[in-house]
Design a protein around this motif. Structure first.
Motif, PDB file in Angstrom:
ATOM      1  N   SER A  70     -60.406  42.884 124.317  1.00 37.48           N
ATOM      2  CA  SER A  70     -58.945  42.861 124.231  1.00 37.48           C
ATOM      3  C   SER A  70     -58.285  42.098 125.361  1.00 37.48           C
ATOM      4  CB  SER A  70     -58.431  44.304 124.254  1.00 37.48           C
ATOM      5  OG  SER A  70     -58.723  44.917 125.501  1.00 37.48           O
ATOM      6  N   ARG A 126     -66.931  44.266 127.234  1.00 42.22           N
ATOM      7  CA  ARG A 126     -65.718  44.944 126.777  1.00 42.22           C
ATOM      8  C   ARG A 126     -65.448  46.277 127.472  1.00 42.22           C
ATOM      9  NH1 ARG A 126     -65.243  45.152 120.313  1.00 42.22           N
ATOM     10  NH2 ARG A 126     -63.182  45.952 120.961  1.00 42.22           N
ATOM     11  N   ASP A 156     -62.502  48.878 126.010  1.00 37.35           N
ATOM     12  CA  ASP A 156     -62.115  49.007 124.608  1.00 37.35           C
ATOM     13  C   ASP A 156     -62.927  50.091 123.920  1.00 37.35           C
ATOM     14  OD1 ASP A 156     -60.429  46.799 124.944  1.00 37.35           O
ATOM     15  OD2 ASP A 156     -62.015  45.391 124.360  1.00 37.35           O
ATOM     16  N   VAL A 165     -54.204  46.882 118.928  1.00 40.53           N
ATOM     17  CA  VAL A 165     -53.856  46.376 120.253  1.00 40.53           C
ATOM     18  C   VAL A 165     -53.837  47.485 121.303  1.00 40.53           C
ATOM     19  CG1 VAL A 165     -52.523  44.470 119.293  1.00 40.53           C
ATOM     20  CG2 VAL A 165     -51.367  46.607 119.889  1.00 40.53           C
TER      21      VAL A 165
END
Length: 312
Positions: A70, A126, A156, A165
């Motif tokens: 992200s 991530r 994430d 999001v």
């Protein structure tokens, strides 16, 4: 296709060290920096970047991959750099300066105990888990206080929603709502707490919802009295691993932006059998063809992190 996982640990060749009796934020910070950004020995870094750094005031901000993840931000800092000091951390969707975030997570804190000299970090580009361990006690199931093995997660989640999001989180395993700067010894992410422990922004980034973790067990498994010395993998006992889900604490379940089940904690599982109470850490066992690491905690020895790919 999933992302490869790397395990970093204090006894690797070339690993950064935390000094006995003088554990400091700067030493823990060096561990995180080496694992996320620089690498050490024969181990490459996880592919995160440093967004900003203020070494004098013990502040640094990292960012996860903008390709695989992200691009979320994580700030790590302390009010001091003394033995038995504290570490504080907060995440956010975007970051323009220290302590200035878009969609910030709550700020959490953990005490760095003077005995915390051993450590491990497991992660991907991530997300990652970090746990500090005591130098004077090596059993995988602790029989003393939680404070000796603090653990947290950054990155994430393995969301079930497309284009989520709000997937970047920070959690230490409790107190989802407010900012905290001190360590609470009653819970830790090294077991599956039956309470709210995550604030997530809705899937569109507008508004928040409170989440907790759920698996086979509940708060009741948080007892060393339930632990066993069984090495159930090598004893060929039948068992299975249940993925840890991220579940909402909401009054209705009809919102696509805050569904009751948001996703999974990457690589985190709870076993159907306890064990390894007196086995020295770190315990790594091959379960169903994939290596897993047993979390060091004051529990029944139930919770594992997969060393295979995450985000499959």
């Amino acid at each position: 296709m999933g992302l490869p996982v790397t395990l970093y640990r204090w006894d690797d060749a070339g690993a950064p060290q935390i000094t006995t009796g003088t554990t400091k934020l700067s030493q823990v910070l060096e561990v995180i920096k080496k694992c996320l950004v620089e690498g050490y020995g024969t181990k490459a870094d996880l592919g995160w970047t440093i967004a900003m750094e203020d070494a004098i005031n013990f502040k640094i901000a990292f960012r996860n991959s903008t390709i695989d993840g992200s691009g979320g931000y994580f700030q790590f800092n302390s009010s001091n750099n003394t033995a038995n000091g504290d570490m504080r951390f907060r995440g956010g969707m975007d970051m323009t300066d220290f302590d200035t975030f878009t969609n910030p997570t709550p700020a959490y804190g953990l005490t760095i105990h003077t005995s915390n000299t051993k450590w491990y970090l497991i992660g991907t580009s991530r997300s990652f888990y970090l746990q500090l361990l005591p130098d004077s006690y090596d059993n995988s199931v602790l029989t003393t206080q939680y404070i000796y093995a603090p653990m947290f997660f950054v990155g994430d989640v393995d969301t079930l929603l497309p284009n989520d999001v709000g997937s970047f989180i920070v959690t230490r395993g409790n107190n989802a709502l407010g900012d905290l700067t001190t360590y609470n010894g009653s819970v830790t992410l090294s077991y599956i707490p039956n309470q709210t422990c995550i604030t997530m922004y809705n899937a569109d980034g507008i508004g928040t919802a409170v989440y907790g973790l759920a698996a086979l067990g509940s708060y009741a498994v948080n007892s060393v009295a339930l632990a066993s010395d069984s090495d159930w993998v090598n004893e060929n006992k039948s068992a299975f691993l249940d993925p840890v889900i991220i579940r909402a604490y909401v009054s209705k379940f009809d919102s696509e932006l805050t569904p009751f089940i948001r996703g999974y904690m990457p690589g985190l599982y709870q076993a159907s059998l306890a064990g390894y109470k007196s086995t020295p850490h770190l315990v790594i066992r091959n379960i169903l063809g994939i290596d897993h690491l047993l979390l060091v905690s004051y529990t029944a020895g139930l919770n594992w992190i997969s060393l295979g790919d995450w985000y499959d």
